[in-house]
Write an enzyme that holds these catalytic residues in place. Sequence first.
Site, PDB file in Angstrom:
ATOM      1  N   VAL A 189      26.718  41.358 -61.048  1.00 24.08           N
ATOM      2  CA  VAL A 189      27.803  41.220 -62.006  1.00 24.08           C
ATOM      3  C   VAL A 189      27.235  40.783 -63.353  1.00 24.08           C
ATOM      4  O   VAL A 189      26.299  39.986 -63.422  1.00 24.08           O
ATOM      5  CB  VAL A 189      28.894  40.229 -61.537  1.00 24.08           C
ATOM      6  CG1 VAL A 189      29.589  40.764 -60.296  1.00 24.08           C
ATOM      7  CG2 VAL A 189      28.330  38.837 -61.286  1.00 24.08           C
ATOM      8  N   LYS A 190      27.814  41.343 -64.406  1.00 22.26           N
ATOM      9  CA  LYS A 190      27.449  40.960 -65.766  1.00 22.26           C
ATOM     10  C   LYS A 190      28.616  40.197 -66.375  1.00 22.26           C
ATOM     11  O   LYS A 190      29.760  40.620 -66.283  1.00 22.26           O
ATOM     12  CB  LYS A 190      27.148  42.185 -66.616  1.00 22.26           C
ATOM     13  CG  LYS A 190      26.751  41.833 -68.044  1.00 22.26           C
ATOM     14  CD  LYS A 190      26.953  42.985 -69.003  1.00 22.26           C
ATOM     15  CE  LYS A 190      26.675  42.539 -70.428  1.00 22.26           C
ATOM     16  NZ  LYS A 190      27.133  43.508 -71.428  1.00 22.26           N
TER      17      LYS A 190
END
Length: 351
Positions: free
Chosen positions: A238-239
């Site tokens: 996840v960013k």
Amino acid sequence: MLSVSEIENILGDEAEDLLNYTCKGIPKEDLHLPGPDFVDRVFAQSDRNPQVLRSLQQLFSHGRLGNTGYLSILPVDQGIEHSAAASFAPNPMYMDPENIVRLAIEGGCSAVASTLGVLGMVARRYAHRIPFVLKINHNELLSYPNVHDQTLFATVEQAWDMGAVAVGATVYFGSPECRRQIIEVSKAFRRAHQLGMATILWCYLRNPVFEKEVDYHLSADLTGQADHLGATIEADIVKQKLPENNGGFRAIGFGKTHPRVYEELVPNHPIEYVRWQVANGYMGRVGLINSGGPSGKNDLKDAVRTAVINKRGGGMGLILGRKAFQKPFEEGVKLIKAVQDVYLCDEIVPA
């Protein structure tokens, strides 16, 4: 390579606080921290098929951070997200897709993330030289009035055809359109995994109500929940934007939370904020990469600071674009490598 003393000089007055802080909320012993064996230790236990494991290992094995468990990704999708003029006027050479990929290669990046048009234009020359991450949805700003909505610009099959190792997508959690985006991206990630590609989700918040006396789009509790939702639709990574505050749920007065989040688990410190983001990704099983943010007056300090906070919080790396490609080529390379040096510095460890 930057030494720890050079990193201290870059951080200036914040060096002592950021480099010597010990987390008081969630201890690092509870986390699945990045390391050379991360794919074997974490994802080999999951439902990801062997082709996905191979793709993940390609990401983790490439560039200057290869086989450390950390990632340095160059993202250039801003030509759509922010307009080509806003993104590339500072340095028009990056209108040419080849220069984007060259920057990632010269910078020793783990991967380059960009649009269908950019990566497709140079795929036969470069897809075997650096891992491609095809960003499949975007928010275009040519509609008037502007509409903030992520829509599909590419298919997962197109990513596979060009030799991409992973697909990336954004969901604007909190927006009126987010449930449609969740459905679209969840289906796309399922297909990507079937074809053997890894998945990266930009877990961004988008709602004008989140902007009050401070910008709660950057709140640890809200961004942490966005990361948790991203992990739920099987993003492998996840960013998220670097959190700058906490208490979004309470300030806005919606959703559900718990007093312990604010009184014990997330003390008021930037490393603790990131630690909460990591914890929401299944205690680090879904790795967290933070955003490098826009280009400004103190890009070197800002980028190194973000890298230190991410690494010490238990994160997996940085995805840094505008700070690098809006500078002359060699300056951009130098900045990318300075960020990587934080992750290569053995004296900087999770707090």
